[in-house]
Design a protein around this motif. Structure first.
Motif, PDB file in Angstrom:
ATOM      1  N   HIS A 232       0.838  -1.202   0.000  1.00 41.99           N
ATOM      2  CA  HIS A 232       0.000   0.000   0.000  1.00 41.99           C
ATOM      3  C   HIS A 232       0.870   1.248   0.000  1.00 41.99           C
ATOM      4  CE1 HIS A 232      -3.164   2.815   0.715  1.00 41.99           C
ATOM      5  NE2 HIS A 232      -2.827   3.060   1.966  1.00 41.99           N
ATOM      6  N   PHE A 233       1.961   1.220   0.757  1.00 44.95           N
ATOM      7  CA  PHE A 233       2.891   2.340   0.783  1.00 44.95           C
ATOM      8  C   PHE A 233       3.475   2.601  -0.607  1.00 44.95           C
ATOM      9  CE2 PHE A 233       7.537   3.320   1.092  1.00 44.95           C
ATOM     10  CZ  PHE A 233       7.413   4.674   1.347  1.00 44.95           C
ATOM     11  N   CYS A 234       3.947   1.533  -1.260  1.00 47.52           N
ATOM     12  CA  CYS A 234       4.562   1.692  -2.583  1.00 47.52           C
ATOM     13  C   CYS A 234       3.557   2.236  -3.594  1.00 47.52           C
ATOM     14  CB  CYS A 234       5.113   0.351  -3.069  1.00 47.52           C
ATOM     15  SG  CYS A 234       6.535  -0.249  -2.104  1.00 47.52           S
ATOM     16  N   ARG A 235       2.330   1.761  -3.508  1.00 50.25           N
ATOM     17  CA  ARG A 235       1.294   2.215  -4.439  1.00 50.25           C
ATOM     18  C   ARG A 235       0.969   3.697  -4.209  1.00 50.25           C
ATOM     19  NH1 ARG A 235      -1.542  -1.768  -3.676  1.00 50.25           N
ATOM     20  NH2 ARG A 235      -2.912  -0.999  -2.011  1.00 50.25           N
ATOM     21  N   GLN A 236       0.830   4.069  -2.948  1.00 50.35           N
ATOM     22  CA  GLN A 236       0.481   5.464  -2.652  1.00 50.35           C
ATOM     23  C   GLN A 236       1.653   6.397  -2.937  1.00 50.35           C
ATOM     24  OE1 GLN A 236      -1.043   6.866   1.445  1.00 50.35           O
ATOM     25  NE2 GLN A 236      -2.868   6.464   0.208  1.00 50.35           N
ATOM     26  N   PHE A 237       2.852   5.948  -2.680  1.00 52.07           N
ATOM     27  CA  PHE A 237       4.035   6.761  -2.959  1.00 52.07           C
ATOM     28  C   PHE A 237       4.119   7.066  -4.449  1.00 52.07           C
ATOM     29  CE2 PHE A 237       8.444   7.765  -3.712  1.00 52.07           C
ATOM     30  CZ  PHE A 237       8.850   8.451  -2.577  1.00 52.07           C
ATOM     31  N   LYS A 238       3.868   6.053  -5.278  1.00 50.12           N
ATOM     32  CA  LYS A 238       3.936   6.265  -6.729  1.00 50.12           C
ATOM     33  C   LYS A 238       2.807   7.175  -7.214  1.00 50.12           C
ATOM     34  CE  LYS A 238       4.610   3.973 -11.161  1.00 50.12           C
ATOM     35  NZ  LYS A 238       4.797   2.694 -11.894  1.00 50.12           N
ATOM     36  N   GLN A 239       1.624   7.039  -6.607  1.00 48.27           N
ATOM     37  CA  GLN A 239       0.512   7.914  -6.986  1.00 48.27           C
ATOM     38  C   GLN A 239       0.851   9.379  -6.744  1.00 48.27           C
ATOM     39  OE1 GLN A 239      -2.745   6.395  -4.642  1.00 48.27           O
ATOM     40  NE2 GLN A 239      -3.375   4.891  -6.193  1.00 48.27           N
ATOM     41  N   VAL A 240       1.561   9.652  -5.656  1.00 46.90           N
ATOM     42  CA  VAL A 240       1.879  11.033  -5.286  1.00 46.90           C
ATOM     43  C   VAL A 240       3.098  11.563  -6.052  1.00 46.90           C
ATOM     44  CG1 VAL A 240       2.606  12.545  -3.391  1.00 46.90           C
ATOM     45  CG2 VAL A 240       0.838  10.815  -3.002  1.00 46.90           C
ATOM     46  N   THR A 241       4.143  10.745  -6.190  1.00 47.55           N
ATOM     47  CA  THR A 241       5.414  11.233  -6.747  1.00 47.55           C
ATOM     48  C   THR A 241       5.660  10.826  -8.195  1.00 47.55           C
ATOM     49  OG1 THR A 241       6.700   9.281  -6.085  1.00 47.55           O
ATOM     50  CG2 THR A 241       6.409  11.039  -4.433  1.00 47.55           C
ATOM     51  N   TYR A 243       6.985   7.965  -8.855  1.00 41.69           N
ATOM     52  CA  TYR A 243       8.085   7.012  -8.736  1.00 41.69           C
ATOM     53  C   TYR A 243       7.724   5.922  -7.723  1.00 41.69           C
ATOM     54  CZ  TYR A 243      11.224  10.545 -10.829  1.00 41.69           C
ATOM     55  OH  TYR A 243      11.815  11.455 -11.642  1.00 41.69           O
ATOM     56  N   THR A 244       8.268   4.734  -7.900  1.00 42.31           N
ATOM     57  CA  THR A 244       8.230   3.763  -6.813  1.00 42.31           C
ATOM     58  C   THR A 244       9.238   4.229  -5.765  1.00 42.31           C
ATOM     59  OG1 THR A 244      10.006   2.379  -7.689  1.00 42.31           O
ATOM     60  CG2 THR A 244       7.739   1.898  -8.445  1.00 42.31           C
ATOM     61  N   PRO A 245       9.102   3.809  -4.517  1.00 47.49           N
ATOM     62  CA  PRO A 245      10.086   4.223  -3.508  1.00 47.49           C
ATOM     63  C   PRO A 245      11.518   3.863  -3.904  1.00 47.49           C
ATOM     64  CG  PRO A 245       8.175   3.290  -2.439  1.00 47.49           C
ATOM     65  CD  PRO A 245       7.984   3.059  -3.912  1.00 47.49           C
ATOM     66  N   ARG A 246      11.708   2.655  -4.461  1.00 49.03           N
ATOM     67  CA  ARG A 246      13.060   2.240  -4.841  1.00 49.03           C
ATOM     68  C   ARG A 246      13.624   3.120  -5.946  1.00 49.03           C
ATOM     69  NH1 ARG A 246      16.080  -0.052  -1.766  1.00 49.03           N
ATOM     70  NH2 ARG A 246      14.757  -1.897  -1.452  1.00 49.03           N
ATOM     71  N   ASN A 247      12.812   3.421  -6.974  1.00 47.44           N
ATOM     72  CA  ASN A 247      13.295   4.269  -8.058  1.00 47.44           C
ATOM     73  C   ASN A 247      13.562   5.695  -7.586  1.00 47.44           C
ATOM     74  OD1 ASN A 247      13.323   2.267  -9.972  1.00 47.44           O
ATOM     75  ND2 ASN A 247      11.261   2.706 -10.744  1.00 47.44           N
ATOM     76  N   TYR A 248      12.702   6.174  -6.686  1.00 48.74           N
ATOM     77  CA  TYR A 248      12.916   7.513  -6.124  1.00 48.74           C
ATOM     78  C   TYR A 248      14.255   7.554  -5.395  1.00 48.74           C
ATOM     79  CZ  TYR A 248      12.196  11.768  -3.406  1.00 48.74           C
ATOM     80  OH  TYR A 248      12.343  13.019  -2.859  1.00 48.74           O
ATOM     81  N   GLN A 249      14.513   6.518  -4.618  1.00 47.44           N
ATOM     82  CA  GLN A 249      15.754   6.438  -3.850  1.00 47.44           C
ATOM     83  C   GLN A 249      16.969   6.418  -4.781  1.00 47.44           C
ATOM     84  OE1 GLN A 249      16.559   2.694  -1.645  1.00 47.44           O
ATOM     85  NE2 GLN A 249      16.566   3.992   0.192  1.00 47.44           N
TER      86      GLN A 249
END
Length: 259
Positions: A232-241, A243-249
């Motif tokens: 759920h975190f990864c999905r919501q992070f990508k919706q907002v940014t 990016y997936t968290p890993r790609n953002y990192q």
């Protein structure tokens, strides 16, 4: 620069408390924590808690308690700085303060600098006073500051300070003792976004910080930011940014500037 003569925070006075200085003295800033009576335009008028009034040198000062006790913050000082002497704030006329807790912290820091001080005492006092007057300026030009607004502001501060807590609309409405529907309506009307949007934005902002500057795993960062479910975190992070968290990192650590 400014010279502080005296500053006190959260001072409690008896119900018969009166300040009466017909000829004034120095600059005086008073912030109330309880209702009080102020002399305005030739007569006494009651103002609610969280009112602020600025008196210029040699201006008549009169205010008194009007309930069981009177609680206030106040600072008496000298200054020739234009941000004070040319301020658009009304003189001797109270107005509502938009963020009392923030201003109290500034006054507490001013009191600490005044009583203790150090090599940078004068410049620190000037910077704190500038910040305080910025907040007063914002307050003066803000409309519709009501008792309900202060409750909403406390809630929003809690959300943004502790985004990882278990925030739900029902829980937030319970804190304010209002219905969920009413909370959502007044929250968006006040701050321009829904309470859950505020929660999500605060969580993602926190997650970005830990993704870039910590060595914790994605799952640990998700849990820290209020997501027990990492998917759920990864999905919501990508919706907002976007990016997936890993790609953002990866982008951030490679020197790119993801949103």
């Amino acid at each position: 620069m400014a010279l502080i003569h005296y500053v006190e925070c959260n001072t409690t006075h008896a119900s018969n408390f009166v300040v009466d200085v017909p000829a004034g003295a120095h600059w005086l800033l008073v912030i109330t924590k309880t209702p009080a009576l102020f002399w305005v335009h030739g007569g006494l008028k009651q103002y609610p808690a969280h009112s602020v009034v600025l008196y210029q040198p040699q201006q008549k000062v009169y205010y008194q308690a009007c309930t069981g006790q009177f609680i206030n913050d106040w600072i008496r000082f000298e200054s020739s700085e234009p941000y004070i002497t040319e301020s658009p704030l009304p003189l001797g006329i109270p107005f509502a303060l938009s963020d009392p807790d923030y201003c109290q912290k500034l006054l507490e820091l001013l009191a600490s600098e005044h009583h203790m001080g150090g090599d940078c005492k004068a410049s620190s006092i000037d910077l704190l006073l500038r910040a305080l007057f910025n907040k007063l300026w914002e307050s003066y030009f803000q409309d519709n500051i009501t008792p309900q607004y202060y409750k909403l502001l406390k809630l929003r501060t809690s959300i943004q300070t502790n985004p990882g807590e278990y925030w739900t609309v029902a829980r937030m409405a319970g804190v304010l003792e209002i219905s969920s529907g009413y909370l959502q309506n007044i929250y968006k009307k006040t701050f321009g976004l829904s309470c859950m949007e505020d929660v999500i934005n605060s969580r993602i902002r926190m997650a970005k910080e830990y993704l870039i500057h910590s060595t914790e795993s994605i799952a640990d960062i998700a849990a820290r930011c209020g997501y027990p479910n990492v998917e759920h975190f990864c999905r919501q992070f990508k919706q907002v940014t976007g990016y997936t968290p890993r790609n953002y990192q990866r982008q951030a650590k490679a020197g790119a500037s993801p949103p």
